[in-house]
Motif scaffolding. Structure first.
Motif, PDB file in Angstrom:
ATOM      1  N   ALA A 261      12.816  36.383  19.489  1.00 12.71           N
ATOM      2  CA  ALA A 261      12.922  36.142  20.934  1.00 12.71           C
ATOM      3  C   ALA A 261      12.910  34.642  21.204  1.00 12.71           C
ATOM      4  O   ALA A 261      12.140  33.889  20.601  1.00 12.71           O
ATOM      5  CB  ALA A 261      11.779  36.817  21.678  1.00 12.71           C
ATOM      6  N   CYS A 262      13.769  34.229  22.112  1.00 11.71           N
ATOM      7  CA  CYS A 262      13.859  32.822  22.525  1.00 11.71           C
ATOM      8  C   CYS A 262      13.370  32.698  23.965  1.00 11.71           C
ATOM      9  O   CYS A 262      13.971  33.266  24.883  1.00 11.71           O
ATOM     10  CB  CYS A 262      15.305  32.340  22.404  1.00 11.71           C
ATOM     11  SG  CYS A 262      15.562  30.629  22.930  1.00 11.71           S
ATOM     12  N   ARG A 263      12.273  31.977  24.159  1.00 12.20           N
ATOM     13  CA  ARG A 263      11.720  31.776  25.492  1.00 12.20           C
ATOM     14  C   ARG A 263      12.006  30.338  25.929  1.00 12.20           C
ATOM     15  O   ARG A 263      11.662  29.399  25.220  1.00 12.20           O
ATOM     16  CB  ARG A 263      10.212  32.019  25.501  1.00 12.20           C
ATOM     17  CG  ARG A 263       9.816  33.430  25.076  1.00 12.20           C
ATOM     18  CD  ARG A 263       8.307  33.571  25.031  1.00 12.20           C
ATOM     19  NE  ARG A 263       7.883  34.890  24.574  1.00 12.20           N
ATOM     20  CZ  ARG A 263       6.621  35.241  24.354  1.00 12.20           C
ATOM     21  NH1 ARG A 263       5.649  34.351  24.565  1.00 12.20           N
ATOM     22  NH2 ARG A 263       6.328  36.449  23.936  1.00 12.20           N
ATOM     23  N   MET A 264      12.575  30.161  27.098  1.00 16.69           N
ATOM     24  CA  MET A 264      12.902  28.831  27.607  1.00 16.69           C
ATOM     25  C   MET A 264      12.081  28.541  28.863  1.00 16.69           C
ATOM     26  O   MET A 264      11.932  29.412  29.728  1.00 16.69           O
ATOM     27  CB  MET A 264      14.401  28.719  27.880  1.00 16.69           C
ATOM     28  CG  MET A 264      15.240  28.772  26.603  1.00 16.69           C
ATOM     29  SD  MET A 264      16.947  28.222  26.837  1.00 16.69           S
ATOM     30  CE  MET A 264      17.591  29.545  27.847  1.00 16.69           C
ATOM     31  N   PHE A 265      11.588  27.309  28.956  1.00 17.88           N
ATOM     32  CA  PHE A 265      10.677  26.916  30.036  1.00 17.88           C
ATOM     33  C   PHE A 265      11.254  25.715  30.795  1.00 17.88           C
ATOM     34  O   PHE A 265      11.823  24.795  30.193  1.00 17.88           O
ATOM     35  CB  PHE A 265       9.314  26.528  29.466  1.00 17.88           C
ATOM     36  CG  PHE A 265       8.638  27.617  28.687  1.00 17.88           C
ATOM     37  CD1 PHE A 265       7.800  28.526  29.307  1.00 17.88           C
ATOM     38  CD2 PHE A 265       8.848  27.753  27.311  1.00 17.88           C
ATOM     39  CE1 PHE A 265       7.181  29.531  28.585  1.00 17.88           C
ATOM     40  CE2 PHE A 265       8.239  28.755  26.585  1.00 17.88           C
ATOM     41  CZ  PHE A 265       7.403  29.650  27.224  1.00 17.88           C
ATOM     42  N   ASP A 266      11.073  25.738  32.133  1.00 21.61           N
ATOM     43  CA  ASP A 266      11.418  24.561  32.920  1.00 21.61           C
ATOM     44  C   ASP A 266      10.199  23.668  33.159  1.00 21.61           C
ATOM     45  O   ASP A 266      10.329  22.562  33.664  1.00 21.61           O
ATOM     46  CB  ASP A 266      12.054  24.955  34.250  1.00 21.61           C
ATOM     47  CG  ASP A 266      11.213  25.961  35.037  1.00 21.61           C
ATOM     48  OD1 ASP A 266      10.052  26.206  34.646  1.00 21.61           O
ATOM     49  OD2 ASP A 266      11.716  26.501  36.039  1.00 21.61           O
ATOM     50  N   ASN A 267       9.021  24.168  32.795  1.00 22.15           N
ATOM     51  CA  ASN A 267       7.794  23.370  32.749  1.00 22.15           C
ATOM     52  C   ASN A 267       7.012  23.830  31.537  1.00 22.15           C
ATOM     53  O   ASN A 267       6.883  25.040  31.303  1.00 22.15           O
ATOM     54  CB  ASN A 267       6.947  23.552  34.013  1.00 22.15           C
ATOM     55  CG  ASN A 267       7.478  22.750  35.179  1.00 22.15           C
ATOM     56  OD1 ASN A 267       7.369  21.528  35.202  1.00 22.15           O
ATOM     57  ND2 ASN A 267       8.085  23.436  36.138  1.00 22.15           N
ATOM     58  N   ALA A 268       6.477  22.897  30.783  1.00 20.49           N
ATOM     59  CA  ALA A 268       5.813  23.249  29.518  1.00 20.49           C
ATOM     60  C   ALA A 268       4.337  22.908  29.590  1.00 20.49           C
ATOM     61  O   ALA A 268       3.970  21.750  29.785  1.00 20.49           O
ATOM     62  CB  ALA A 268       6.454  22.507  28.343  1.00 20.49           C
ATOM     63  N   GLY A 269       3.500  23.945  29.450  1.00 24.95           N
ATOM     64  CA  GLY A 269       2.078  23.687  29.319  1.00 24.95           C
ATOM     65  C   GLY A 269       1.751  23.233  27.909  1.00 24.95           C
ATOM     66  O   GLY A 269       2.630  23.109  27.045  1.00 24.95           O
ATOM     67  N   GLU A 270       0.486  22.992  27.631  1.00 24.57           N
ATOM     68  CA  GLU A 270       0.084  22.525  26.306  1.00 24.57           C
ATOM     69  C   GLU A 270       0.253  23.643  25.287  1.00 24.57           C
ATOM     70  O   GLU A 270      -0.207  24.769  25.493  1.00 24.57           O
ATOM     71  CB  GLU A 270      -1.368  22.052  26.312  1.00 24.57           C
ATOM     72  CG  GLU A 270      -1.808  21.481  24.982  1.00 24.57           C
ATOM     73  CD  GLU A 270      -3.232  20.960  25.023  1.00 24.57           C
ATOM     74  OE1 GLU A 270      -3.709  20.449  23.991  1.00 24.57           O
ATOM     75  OE2 GLU A 270      -3.860  21.064  26.097  1.00 24.57           O
ATOM     76  N   TYR A 271       0.928  23.343  24.182  1.00 25.15           N
ATOM     77  CA  TYR A 271       1.168  24.371  23.172  1.00 25.15           C
ATOM     78  C   TYR A 271      -0.101  24.690  22.393  1.00 25.15           C
ATOM     79  O   TYR A 271      -1.045  23.900  22.352  1.00 25.15           O
ATOM     80  CB  TYR A 271       2.279  23.953  22.210  1.00 25.15           C
ATOM     81  CG  TYR A 271       2.118  22.606  21.566  1.00 25.15           C
ATOM     82  CD1 TYR A 271       1.132  22.367  20.611  1.00 25.15           C
ATOM     83  CD2 TYR A 271       2.963  21.552  21.890  1.00 25.15           C
ATOM     84  CE1 TYR A 271       0.984  21.133  20.022  1.00 25.15           C
ATOM     85  CE2 TYR A 271       2.819  20.306  21.304  1.00 25.15           C
ATOM     86  CZ  TYR A 271       1.833  20.110  20.368  1.00 25.15           C
ATOM     87  OH  TYR A 271       1.691  18.877  19.774  1.00 25.15           O
ATOM     88  N   SER A 272      -0.097  25.882  21.751  1.00 28.33           N
ATOM     89  CA  SER A 272      -1.222  26.313  20.927  1.00 28.33           C
ATOM     90  C   SER A 272      -0.702  26.677  19.542  1.00 28.33           C
ATOM     91  O   SER A 272       0.496  26.852  19.327  1.00 28.33           O
ATOM     92  CB  SER A 272      -1.919  27.526  21.559  1.00 28.33           C
ATOM     93  OG  SER A 272      -1.012  28.603  21.687  1.00 28.33           O
ATOM     94  N   ASN A 273      -1.621  26.788  18.585  1.00 21.68           N
ATOM     95  CA  ASN A 273      -1.253  27.153  17.221  1.00 21.68           C
ATOM     96  C   ASN A 273      -0.853  28.630  17.165  1.00 21.68           C
ATOM     97  O   ASN A 273      -1.526  29.493  17.722  1.00 21.68           O
ATOM     98  CB  ASN A 273      -2.414  26.904  16.262  1.00 21.68           C
ATOM     99  CG  ASN A 273      -2.751  25.438  16.143  1.00 21.68           C
ATOM    100  OD1 ASN A 273      -1.869  24.588  16.225  1.00 21.68           O
ATOM    101  ND2 ASN A 273      -4.016  25.121  15.949  1.00 21.68           N
TER     102      ASN A 273
ATOM    103  N   SER B  90      20.391  26.703  22.624  1.00 28.86           N
ATOM    104  CA  SER B  90      20.432  27.258  23.981  1.00 28.86           C
ATOM    105  C   SER B  90      19.656  26.386  24.950  1.00 28.86           C
ATOM    106  O   SER B  90      20.095  26.140  26.084  1.00 28.86           O
ATOM    107  CB  SER B  90      19.871  28.684  23.981  1.00 28.86           C
ATOM    108  OG  SER B  90      20.670  29.554  23.213  1.00 28.86           O
ATOM    109  N   CYS B  91      18.506  25.904  24.532  1.00 27.14           N
ATOM    110  CA  CYS B  91      17.710  25.023  25.397  1.00 27.14           C
ATOM    111  C   CYS B  91      18.410  23.684  25.584  1.00 27.14           C
ATOM    112  O   CYS B  91      18.470  23.146  26.690  1.00 27.14           O
ATOM    113  CB  CYS B  91      16.316  24.832  24.797  1.00 27.14           C
ATOM    114  SG  CYS B  91      15.240  23.791  25.798  1.00 27.14           S
TER     115      CYS B  91
END
Length: 407
Positions: free
Chosen positions: A381-393, A363-364
């Motif tokens: 759940a599928c979350r889609m972002f147009d800007n991505a912050g720093e991911y976490s564990n 989908s992305c």
């Protein structure tokens, strides 16, 4: 850490074990156990060479003599005596712990860790063994394993100030200064008379540019114990505070920002820098800089000459000086990269139900607006972002992002 490091806290030695009743002169047994240095070594040697003492007495005589050799810096002799004690009493976890200390002093980290492992097998609640194994892991550069062991030592003994201080040092080495401060704070709560803890916290404050707090901690450390290291740190913090109070010259420069974009082109400089504004300021102040790329996930600023290509990169915000012509967009294939057990923060521009990670990824990939996504396994759940912050564990999430690379 910009070339700096904190001293690791001295590995704690265990108290001498009480001597059981056995043959041998009472005064020699007392001197072996209670005296220090050469007098203790002579008494222990006399017990060992008598040849008439029981195995338990011999084991503890070797242990006590090993402790004295260790305290005098004779690590090979200490290891030899600890090994002899172990051969007579292989169930004594304390001796393995002490031999591990001696191996650590020789920087033989693997043998030290093996001894701390055995001490923990024999005595799973031996807090010092976890702390000491953590020190050895830190010596090897395995900082995450060190943090795990310090945390276990703290779980066993929540009042263990040294373990908090040691773990704070490791967080400091990793550049996680906020987490280091939390540990130094707790170490000081438990032991407010430790000059070392105040000095360590002062260094963390200094890295965070909280110079007034660093100065206060350096002064408190010096009140508790004079130290050339604290004196030098205090002077540096005072200079930095003075420089911080000076108004910074304003550099008027406008940039055309391009989110989710990296720029190919000649690299002038790479800096670890705190925020996007600082990166722009660094480019504005460099006459050769025509553009920058700021990696938001790693807080790295790349100053560049005339850019040659634009590439999709969700971790990066790029900018062009107002008189710099935008380079062409790369025709390289857009690839999906995966991050297992990671979660992107913030509010998605779209969220939908998906049964599988692969469906969310597709989908992305098919969406022009999506640059990154997170699939929440527990919620499907599928979350889609147009800007991505720093991911976490996050064990309950898998994520991915779009990326182009130079062909």
């Amino acid at each position: 850490m910009r070339g700096r490091r904190l001293d690791i806290l001295t590995i704690s030695l265990l108290a001498f074990l009480a001597m059981p009743a056995a043959t041998g002169r009472a005064d020699e047994r007392y001197d072996c156990e209670k005296l220090k240095g050469e007098p203790s070594i002579r008494a222990c040697t006399s017990l060992i060479e008598a040849g008439s003492n029981s195995a338990p007495v011999m084991a503890i005589a070797y242990l006590n003599r090993g402790l004295e050799y260790f305290g005098m810096g004779y690590y090979d002799q200490a290891i030899s005596d600890y090994s002899a004690s172990i051969s007579l009493d292989p169930r004594n976890a304390n001796v393995y712990n002490n031999r591990g200390n001696a191996y650590h002093a020789k920087r033989d980290y693997d043998r030290a860790i093996a001894d701390f492992d055995q001490a923990i097998v024999l005595s799973p609640g031996l807090t010092l063994a976890y702390n000491n194994r953590a020190v050895a892991y830190a010596g090897k550069g395995d900082l995450d394993r060190a943090i795990e062991d310090y945390s276990q030592a703290i779980a066993l003994d929540p009042a263990y100030a040294g373990a908090y201080g040691n773990r704070g040092n490791v967080f400091f080495k990793k550049g996680e200064y906020d987490r280091a401060l939390v540990d130094f704070d707790q170490a000081i709560v438990i032991n407010p008379k430790s000059a070392l803890f105040y000095r360590s916290r002062a260094k963390a404050y200094q890295e965070l540019r909280l110079y007034d707090r660093a100065i206060a901690d350096y002064r408190r450390s010096l009140e508790l114990r004079p130290s050339e290291t604290a004196e030098a740190g205090l002077k540096v913090a005072q200079v930095l505070l003075k420089e911080q109070s000076k108004p910074e010259p304003r550099i008027e420069m406008s940039f055309r920002r391009m989110p989710n974009t990296d720029l190919s082109g000649p690299l002038l400089d790479a800096q670890s820098i705190g925020d996007l504004a600082s990166c722009e300021s660094a480019c504005a102040g460099n006459g050769s800089c025509r553009a920058y790329s700021f990696n938001m996930w790693n807080a790295m600023c790349f100053l560049k000459g005339d850019p040659t290509l634009r590439l999709m990169e969700p971790s990066t915000m790029s900018g062009l000086k107002d008189d710099t012509y935008p380079p062409p967009i790369s025709d390289a294939t857009v690839a999906m990269i995966r991050f297992r057990h990671k979660l992107f923060p913030g509010d998605p521009f779209r969220q939908s139900s998906q049964d599988r990670f692969e469906d969310c990824e597709a989908s992305c990939r098919d969406s022009d607006s999506c640059v990154a996504f997170s699939f929440i396994k527990t919620e499907l759940a599928c979350r889609m972002f147009d800007n991505a912050g720093e991911y976490s564990n996050d064990e309950q999430a898998d994520s991915g992002a779009k990326r182009q690379t130079v062909n």
